[in-house]
Design a protein around this motif. Structure first.
Motif, mmCIF file in Angstrom:
data_model
loop_
_atom_site.group_PDB
_atom_site.id
_atom_site.type_symbol
_atom_site.label_atom_id
_atom_site.label_comp_id
_atom_site.label_asym_id
_atom_site.label_seq_id
_atom_site.Cartn_x
_atom_site.Cartn_y
_atom_site.Cartn_z
ATOM 1 N N ASN A 186 -26.395 15.040 29.981
ATOM 2 C CA ASN A 186 -27.363 15.909 29.316
ATOM 3 C C ASN A 186 -27.856 16.940 30.329
ATOM 4 O O ASN A 186 -28.684 16.643 31.177
ATOM 5 C CB ASN A 186 -28.523 15.069 28.780
ATOM 6 N N THR A 187 -27.295 18.173 30.249
ATOM 7 C CA THR A 187 -27.681 19.240 31.167
ATOM 8 C C THR A 187 -27.940 20.513 30.360
ATOM 9 O O THR A 187 -27.844 20.501 29.125
ATOM 10 C CB THR A 187 -26.567 19.533 32.197
ATOM 11 N N THR A 230 -27.041 10.451 17.722
ATOM 12 C CA THR A 230 -27.928 10.386 18.875
ATOM 13 C C THR A 230 -27.204 10.923 20.109
ATOM 14 O O THR A 230 -25.982 11.023 20.135
ATOM 15 C CB THR A 230 -28.398 8.947 19.155
ATOM 16 N N PHE A 231 -27.988 11.228 21.126
ATOM 17 C CA PHE A 231 -27.465 11.742 22.383
ATOM 18 C C PHE A 231 -27.912 10.849 23.517
ATOM 19 O O PHE A 231 -29.021 10.318 23.495
ATOM 20 C CB PHE A 231 -27.966 13.174 22.634
ATOM 21 N N ASN A 232 -27.047 10.692 24.514
ATOM 22 C CA ASN A 232 -27.419 9.995 25.735
ATOM 23 C C ASN A 232 -28.309 10.944 26.524
ATOM 24 O O ASN A 232 -27.858 12.000 26.964
ATOM 25 C CB ASN A 232 -26.161 9.626 26.529
ATOM 26 N N GLN A 233 -29.546 10.587 26.698
ATOM 27 C CA GLN A 233 -30.501 11.462 27.384
ATOM 28 C C GLN A 233 -30.419 11.344 28.898
ATOM 29 O O GLN A 233 -30.923 12.202 29.615
ATOM 30 C CB GLN A 233 -31.927 11.153 26.908
ATOM 31 N N GLN A 234 -29.781 10.280 29.407
ATOM 32 C CA GLN A 234 -29.720 10.080 30.848
ATOM 33 C C GLN A 234 -28.449 10.672 31.460
ATOM 34 O O GLN A 234 -28.488 11.193 32.567
ATOM 35 C CB GLN A 234 -29.769 8.581 31.202
ATOM 36 N N ALA A 263 -24.037 18.225 26.506
ATOM 37 C CA ALA A 263 -24.781 17.170 25.814
ATOM 38 C C ALA A 263 -23.810 16.043 25.508
ATOM 39 O O ALA A 263 -22.653 16.280 25.153
ATOM 40 C CB ALA A 263 -25.404 17.700 24.532
ATOM 41 N N CYS A 264 -24.284 14.824 25.633
ATOM 42 C CA CYS A 264 -23.455 13.634 25.444
ATOM 43 C C CYS A 264 -23.773 13.019 24.081
ATOM 44 O O CYS A 264 -24.740 12.282 23.929
ATOM 45 C CB CYS A 264 -23.730 12.647 26.571
ATOM 46 N N LYS A 276 -26.681 20.691 19.136
ATOM 47 C CA LYS A 276 -27.464 19.460 19.250
ATOM 48 C C LYS A 276 -28.338 19.261 18.014
ATOM 49 O O LYS A 276 -28.445 18.155 17.488
ATOM 50 C CB LYS A 276 -28.319 19.485 20.520
ATOM 51 N N THR A 294 -28.050 16.181 15.361
ATOM 52 C CA THR A 294 -29.271 15.392 15.178
ATOM 53 C C THR A 294 -29.626 15.309 13.702
ATOM 54 O O THR A 294 -29.989 14.237 13.201
ATOM 55 C CB THR A 294 -30.429 16.008 15.987
#
Length: 137
Positions: free
Chosen positions: A34-35, A27-31, A39-40, A18, A22
């Motif tokens: 994301n566990t 960017t990553f989908n935080q919703q 990571a998305c 990640k 970054t």
């Protein structure tokens, strides 16, 4: 009817991966996705999803061993950018973030400019600028 495509990649250390992406400006989908084990990663204007899974989780989905990326390539993930300068910049960022490359940015076939870099887990990424005014018909 198929509605989506997700690319799934195994990673040895999710936190390090990640941080690597970054630093490259992704960017990553935080919703969603994301566990502690995934990571998305979102790519491009259409937010193509590349799911990063820790190796045990990935193995659980595939019920098989993970191929050794240092022994060959199964896939080349290509990223389109808007200029030669963006190719150069992303290649530099990848190296600075801990990735590697033995493929310096260069022009290919008179209408493509690109570079291949390897992420922390050995996955190959191809960054390309396509000069569509020079593309063969």
């Amino acid at each position: 009817m198929m509605t989506d495509l997700w690319i799934n990649l195994p990673v040895k250390n999710l936190a390090q991966s990640k941080e690597f992406f970054t630093q490259l400006g992704f960017t990553f989908n935080q919703q969603q996705g994301n566990t502690d084990h995934s990571a998305c990663l979102l790519i491009g204007q259409k937010n193509v999803v590349v799911m990063l899974f820790d190796e045990p989780t990935f193995k659980g989905f595939t019920n098989s061993n993970i191929a050794s990326a240092d022994k060959g390539n199964e896939v080349l993930l290509s990223l389109g950018v808007e200029s030669k300068e963006e190719v150069d910049e992303l290649a530099k960022k990848a190296i600075a973030a801990g990735g590697s490359s033995n493929h310096k940015p260069k022009e290919m076939q008179g209408w493509m400019y690109g570079c291949v870099f390897t992420d922390l887990d050995g996955h190959k990424w191809n960054v390309l600028y396509l000069d569509k005014s020079k593309m063969p018909n």
